[in-house]
Design a protein around this motif. Structure first.
Motif, PDB file in Angstrom:
ATOM      1  N   VAL A 108      27.678  51.583  40.490  1.00 40.93           N
ATOM      2  CA  VAL A 108      27.493  50.261  39.889  1.00 40.93           C
ATOM      3  C   VAL A 108      26.920  50.441  38.491  1.00 40.93           C
ATOM      4  O   VAL A 108      25.820  50.978  38.333  1.00 40.93           O
ATOM      5  CB  VAL A 108      26.560  49.379  40.738  1.00 40.93           C
ATOM      6  CG1 VAL A 108      26.409  47.998  40.092  1.00 40.93           C
ATOM      7  CG2 VAL A 108      27.089  49.248  42.171  1.00 40.93           C
ATOM      8  N   SER A 109      27.661  49.999  37.477  1.00 39.87           N
ATOM      9  CA  SER A 109      27.259  50.167  36.075  1.00 39.87           C
ATOM     10  C   SER A 109      27.178  48.822  35.378  1.00 39.87           C
ATOM     11  O   SER A 109      27.960  47.916  35.684  1.00 39.87           O
ATOM     12  CB  SER A 109      28.270  51.044  35.326  1.00 39.87           C
ATOM     13  OG  SER A 109      28.437  52.297  35.947  1.00 39.87           O
ATOM     14  N   CYS A 110      26.255  48.715  34.420  1.00 37.41           N
ATOM     15  CA  CYS A 110      26.162  47.522  33.581  1.00 37.41           C
ATOM     16  C   CYS A 110      26.429  47.917  32.133  1.00 37.41           C
ATOM     17  O   CYS A 110      25.896  48.912  31.640  1.00 37.41           O
ATOM     18  CB  CYS A 110      24.776  46.893  33.678  1.00 37.41           C
ATOM     19  SG  CYS A 110      24.430  46.103  35.263  1.00 37.41           S
ATOM     20  N   ARG A 134      34.237  53.948  29.551  1.00 36.34           N
ATOM     21  CA  ARG A 134      33.308  55.051  29.841  1.00 36.34           C
ATOM     22  C   ARG A 134      32.640  54.842  31.193  1.00 36.34           C
ATOM     23  O   ARG A 134      32.465  55.783  31.969  1.00 36.34           O
ATOM     24  CB  ARG A 134      32.250  55.173  28.749  1.00 36.34           C
ATOM     25  CG  ARG A 134      32.769  55.745  27.445  1.00 36.34           C
ATOM     26  CD  ARG A 134      31.645  56.277  26.573  1.00 36.34           C
ATOM     27  NE  ARG A 134      30.656  55.275  26.225  1.00 36.34           N
ATOM     28  CZ  ARG A 134      30.763  54.445  25.184  1.00 36.34           C
ATOM     29  NH1 ARG A 134      31.853  54.492  24.423  1.00 36.34           N
ATOM     30  NH2 ARG A 134      29.816  53.565  24.921  1.00 36.34           N
ATOM     31  N   ALA A 135      32.271  53.596  31.466  1.00 34.16           N
ATOM     32  CA  ALA A 135      31.652  53.294  32.757  1.00 34.16           C
ATOM     33  C   ALA A 135      32.653  53.448  33.895  1.00 34.16           C
ATOM     34  O   ALA A 135      32.315  53.928  34.980  1.00 34.16           O
ATOM     35  CB  ALA A 135      31.079  51.882  32.743  1.00 34.16           C
ATOM     36  N   MET A 172      29.827  45.849  35.530  1.00 39.62           N
ATOM     37  CA  MET A 172      29.371  44.495  35.216  1.00 39.62           C
ATOM     38  C   MET A 172      29.292  44.328  33.696  1.00 39.62           C
ATOM     39  O   MET A 172      28.640  45.132  33.021  1.00 39.62           O
ATOM     40  CB  MET A 172      27.971  44.247  35.793  1.00 39.62           C
ATOM     41  CG  MET A 172      27.803  44.574  37.256  1.00 39.62           C
ATOM     42  SD  MET A 172      28.519  43.295  38.301  1.00 39.62           S
ATOM     43  CE  MET A 172      27.767  43.713  39.888  1.00 39.62           C
ATOM     44  N   LEU A 173      29.950  43.294  33.164  1.00 40.68           N
ATOM     45  CA  LEU A 173      29.789  42.959  31.750  1.00 40.68           C
ATOM     46  C   LEU A 173      28.560  42.080  31.627  1.00 40.68           C
ATOM     47  O   LEU A 173      28.601  40.877  31.889  1.00 40.68           O
ATOM     48  CB  LEU A 173      31.025  42.232  31.224  1.00 40.68           C
ATOM     49  CG  LEU A 173      32.103  43.077  30.550  1.00 40.68           C
ATOM     50  CD1 LEU A 173      31.641  43.659  29.236  1.00 40.68           C
ATOM     51  CD2 LEU A 173      32.585  44.171  31.482  1.00 40.68           C
ATOM     52  N   SER A 174      27.449  42.685  31.253  1.00 39.77           N
ATOM     53  CA  SER A 174      26.218  41.936  31.054  1.00 39.77           C
ATOM     54  C   SER A 174      26.145  41.525  29.579  1.00 39.77           C
ATOM     55  O   SER A 174      27.135  41.129  28.990  1.00 39.77           O
ATOM     56  CB  SER A 174      25.005  42.771  31.475  1.00 39.77           C
ATOM     57  OG  SER A 174      23.830  42.010  31.372  1.00 39.77           O
ATOM     58  N   SER A 175      24.997  41.647  28.967  1.00 39.49           N
ATOM     59  CA  SER A 175      24.813  41.247  27.579  1.00 39.49           C
ATOM     60  C   SER A 175      23.502  41.819  27.075  1.00 39.49           C
ATOM     61  O   SER A 175      22.565  42.033  27.851  1.00 39.49           O
ATOM     62  CB  SER A 175      24.776  39.723  27.456  1.00 39.49           C
ATOM     63  OG  SER A 175      24.321  39.309  26.173  1.00 39.49           O
ATOM     64  N   LEU A 225      25.011  51.047  29.922  1.00 39.60           N
ATOM     65  CA  LEU A 225      25.647  51.511  28.698  1.00 39.60           C
ATOM     66  C   LEU A 225      25.559  50.443  27.627  1.00 39.60           C
ATOM     67  O   LEU A 225      25.964  49.286  27.849  1.00 39.60           O
ATOM     68  CB  LEU A 225      27.132  51.835  28.909  1.00 39.60           C
ATOM     69  CG  LEU A 225      27.513  53.020  29.781  1.00 39.60           C
ATOM     70  CD1 LEU A 225      27.687  52.543  31.219  1.00 39.60           C
ATOM     71  CD2 LEU A 225      28.828  53.613  29.289  1.00 39.60           C
ATOM     72  N   ALA A 226      25.042  50.813  26.465  1.00 41.15           N
ATOM     73  CA  ALA A 226      25.163  49.955  25.290  1.00 41.15           C
ATOM     74  C   ALA A 226      26.549  50.176  24.698  1.00 41.15           C
ATOM     75  O   ALA A 226      27.225  51.156  24.997  1.00 41.15           O
ATOM     76  CB  ALA A 226      24.085  50.300  24.278  1.00 41.15           C
TER      77      ALA A 226
END
Length: 293
Positions: free
Chosen positions: A187-189, A228-229, A147-150, A239-240
């Motif tokens: 599931v990664s953000c 990386r995710a 997921m591309l969050s912010s 992940l930042a």
């Protein structure tokens, strides 16, 4: 009959871990928002590593680096059809990258209008629709969702309440999804800060540019974090995209009053400097900080 081991140059099995990350060759990937700034870069990088990538976008471009199918992710009926067509082209699905998203001005002190509803429908519900249409195939392949969050999911900036709310809700959705399908699907953000792209155009046009409240980071760093995710041997939850971003995430989660004070002080300085003069949506902010009626 005996068989000889594969040579070092032989293609690895799809998703096989080699070294620090999985081999992308043969991975079957869907990228949403594939014709936008992030989507094109992510798709091109994965395709260059040997993945089979099909994109979804409202407005595919003739020069997209991968095949992109037209899809309006706000369309309840259209999303399953588009996802089904993409999976049919790929022959299955190993990786979903939910990148599609929009921004725009939406002060929290004003009633939510069409702009707020648009951002919530695309950034949150659009991602939900696409993911739900992909779940069965991802469970079957024991795949991954990115997921591309912010950064604004944890550190809200003023005058953009809808975007921050949609991204925070997106993370909550990812958390619920992880609890439900995490036995089979990772599931990664990923939390980018600000990257120069057209997503900021409508905010700037409204006179609400957040220059000075955000530091821009390179697009390549965002793509690296997504990979990386998607491909890392270690299954990552959050992940930042930069070291500074990691510090901001830590502070926002553990010392929110500190980040609140920093942002409030910066906002006050910009309001008093005239940065929002003439911006109707910021009239209340300007009046409160300058003492004007």
């Amino acid at each position: 009959m005996s068989t000889s081991p594969a040579s070092p140059t032989s293609p690895a099995a799809p998703g096989r871990t080699t070294g620090r990350r999985r081999d992308a060759r043969g991975l079957r990937v869907i990228v949403t928002g594939a014709s936008g700034t992030f989507g094109r870069a992510i798709s091109a990088r994965l395709a260059g590593l040997g993945a089979h990538v099909v994109g979804l976008d409202l407005n595919p471009r003739s020069d997209d680096p991968v095949e992109v199918l037209a899809c309006d992710i706000t369309d309840d009926a259209g999303v399953p059809a588009a996802v089904s067509a993409a999976i049919a082209k790929l022959g299955g699905l190993d990786l979903l990258i939910n990148n599609a998203g929009v921004g725009g001005p939406a002060p929290a002190e004003l009633p939510p209008g069409a702009e707020a509803r648009r951002q919530l429908d695309i950034n949150l519900l659009g991602t939900w629709r696409v993911t739900a249409a992909c779940v069965d195939d991802l469970v079957r392949s024991r795949g991954r969702v990115v997921m591309l969050s912010s950064r604004m999911a944890v550190m809200q900036l003023p005058l953009a309440a809808a975007y921050g709310a949609s991204k925070r809700a997106l993370v909550a959705y990812a958390d619920a999804l992880r609890l439900e399908i995490g036995t089979h699907v990772t599931v990664s953000c990923v939390y980018p800060s600000a990257v120069r792209s057209p997503i900021h155009d409508s905010t700037a046009a409204a006179g609400l540019s957040l220059e000075g409240l955000s530091s821009y980071e390179p697009l390549e760093g965002v793509v690296d974090a997504v990979l990386r995710a998607a491909l890392g041997r270690r299954r990552r939850r959050d992940l930042a995209t930069t070291r500074r971003g990691a510090v901001e995430l830590f502070l926002a989660r553990h010392l929110p009053s500190v980040t609140d004070r920093i942002i409030a002080r910066t906002l006050a300085g910009r309001a008093r400097s005239g940065a929002f003069d003439g911006a109707e949506l910021a009239a209340g902010v300007v009046a409160r900080h300058t003492g004007t009626p």
